[in-house]
Design a protein around this motif. Structure first.
Motif, short mmCIF file in Angstrom:
data_model
loop_
_atom_site.label_atom_id
_atom_site.label_comp_id
_atom_site.label_asym_id
_atom_site.label_seq_id
_atom_site.Cartn_x
_atom_site.Cartn_y
_atom_site.Cartn_z
N THR A 1 0.85 -1.19 0.00
CA THR A 1 0.00 0.00 0.00
C THR A 1 0.89 1.23 0.00
O THR A 1 1.69 1.43 0.92
CB THR A 1 -0.93 0.03 1.23
N LYS B 1 3.31 0.76 3.16
CA LYS B 1 2.89 -0.25 4.13
C LYS B 1 2.96 -1.61 3.43
O LYS B 1 2.41 -1.76 2.33
CB LYS B 1 1.47 0.01 4.63
N ASP C 1 -6.38 -9.33 8.34
CA ASP C 1 -6.88 -8.82 9.62
C ASP C 1 -8.38 -8.59 9.45
O ASP C 1 -8.82 -7.58 8.90
CB ASP C 1 -6.16 -7.52 9.97
N ARG D 1 -10.07 -5.15 10.89
CA ARG D 1 -9.72 -3.95 10.12
C ARG D 1 -10.29 -4.01 8.71
O ARG D 1 -10.69 -2.98 8.15
CB ARG D 1 -8.20 -3.77 10.08
N GLN D 2 -10.33 -5.20 8.14
CA GLN D 2 -10.91 -5.33 6.81
C GLN D 2 -12.41 -5.03 6.85
O GLN D 2 -12.96 -4.39 5.94
CB GLN D 2 -10.68 -6.74 6.27
N ASN E 1 -6.11 -3.70 1.41
CA ASN E 1 -6.00 -4.95 2.17
C ASN E 1 -5.25 -4.70 3.47
O ASN E 1 -4.24 -3.99 3.49
CB ASN E 1 -5.27 -6.01 1.33
N TYR E 2 -5.75 -5.31 4.53
CA TYR E 2 -5.16 -5.14 5.86
C TYR E 2 -4.76 -6.51 6.40
O TYR E 2 -5.53 -7.47 6.30
CB TYR E 2 -6.17 -4.48 6.80
N ASN E 3 -3.55 -6.58 6.96
CA ASN E 3 -3.00 -7.85 7.43
C ASN E 3 -2.54 -7.73 8.87
O ASN E 3 -2.25 -6.64 9.37
CB ASN E 3 -1.83 -8.27 6.54
N GLU F 1 2.31 -6.58 9.47
CA GLU F 1 2.56 -5.48 8.55
C GLU F 1 3.80 -4.71 8.96
O GLU F 1 4.20 -4.71 10.13
CB GLU F 1 1.36 -4.52 8.51
#
Length: 371
Positions: free
Chosen positions: A161, A168, A189, A192-193, A221-223, A226
């Motif tokens: 990102t 990120k 995640d 957060r997603q 996309n959130y993991n 990170e």
């Protein structure tokens, strides 16, 4: 007797013209053969001396895709030089052999013998450039397909990102053979997603973009694992060598570009890539060299674009397994601690002479390594 002499002279002239025509055809055929021979090796490494001469500043690639692009670049230059030398030879021959002064010394006319309406020659000169372009186009497509193919069975998938003015990196998927427990890792995640998905629509009805809100972040996309770059710290993306990797790109604001020079390839990162009919993913078959490689934003994205750097740190698969073990067991620990735990430098080592300080009002954004 007179008619016989005329006929003999005419036969001699015709024979000379035929011989000259055959010579021209052989020469032009040689151009095609030479260009074809040069380009036929586009997927083969050129001789080292030729490679150094014609690479013209391109770095040595660290992926098979980069190697293919480097080879293609050099072989196209080889073909261009072969064609150029032949054409320059023909130009110089015409200038010095058929010049007016030379003709005058020989007692000839002002103009050399004209060859207009020579249909075979004109056909060759029309066909030849088309053949050369088609050959180059064929190898261009061949190399492009190798670089953009999404069939490399990635064992690591990274969400990249870009945002003003940093990066990120999140680990979306990791194959079990690179995880300490041997099980495939899915890093999404969920919470957060879910929150990002809720930004698609404003409850107050202010949804002017095809029924969606201006601050729709659902495409990002959130993991859980990170690495987030900050003004104080250049982000380090850790990946294993000799492993197929997929990069999924997106921007949180304006257009950016993900560029690692040793990949010989850069790809723009856009907001809402699917909505804008952009392919966000690209894959590499393997990163063949371990070490630290600078990464940059290659799209002018605003005030601090020049300082939007990151580092690719390529480690062995064994080190990467240890790295993921540390990151998953210590989710609150910074990336620098994880790098230190596997015996690597904790911070970026390849982004000098620039620092990450965004305060450039005095122009002092340069690190003097000799001070």
């Amino acid at each position: 007797m007179f008619l016989k002499a005329v006929w003999k002279e005419r036969q001699t002239h015709v024979e000379q013209r035929n011989r000259a025509g055959r010579g021209r055809k052989v020469a032009l055929g040689g151009i095609v053969a030479a260009a074809g021979l040069a380009l036929s090796g586009c997927d083969v490494a050129p001789p080292e001396a030729v490679d150094h001469l014609l690479r013209m500043g391109w770095p040595e690639g660290i992926t098979p895709e980069a190697t293919a692009m480097g080879n293609f670049w050099v072989w196209v230059w080889v073909a261009a030089w072969i064609i150029g030398i032949i054409m320059w030879g023909l130009f110089l021959t015409a200038i010095f052999r058929w010049g007016a002064k030379r003709a005058e010394k020989k007692g000839g006319g002002e103009f050399p013998r004209q060859t207009q309406y020579n249909i075979p020659l004109e056909l060759v000169l029309t066909t030849l450039p088309v053949v050369i372009v088609m050959v180059i186009f064929f190898f261009t497509v061949q190399t492009q397909q190798k670089v953009t193919a999404l069939d490399k069975n990635p064992e690591v998938t990274v969400d990249v990102t870009a945002f003003q003015w940093n990066w990120k990196f999140g680990y979306a998927e990791v194959d079990g053979n690179l995880m300490p427990n041997g099980q495939d890792y899915v890093g999404t995640d969920a919470e957060r997603q879910r929150l990002a998905d809720e930004t698609q629509v404003n409850p107050d009805g202010d949804n002017p973009i095809h029924g969606k809100s201006k601050r729709d972040m659902s495409y990002l996309n959130y993991n859980t694992v990170e690495t987030l770059g900050t003004t104080e710290e250049v982000p380090v993306l850790v990946l294993p060598s000799q492993t197929p990797v997929e990069f999924r790109l997106a921007s949180g604001d304006v257009s950016h570009s993900f560029w690692i020079p040793e990949f010989l390839f850069k790809r723009d990162a856009y907001a809402h890539p699917e909505s804008n009919q952009q392919e966000r993913s690209f894959q590499v078959e393997a990163i063949e060299k371990e070490g630290a490689f600078v990464g940059r934003c290659a799209e002018m994205c605003g005030t601090y674009h020049a300082m939007m750097n990151f580092e690719l740190r390529v480690v062995t698969p064994e080190q990467f397994r240890e790295y993921m073990a540390f990151r998953t067991a210590n989710p609150e620990a910074p990336n620098s601690d994880a790098l230190k735990a596997i015996g690597e430098e904790p911070y970026a080592t390849s982004t000098h002479p620039f620092n990450s300080d965004r305060d450039t009002r005095d122009g002092d954004n340069y690190v003097d390594n000799n001070a």
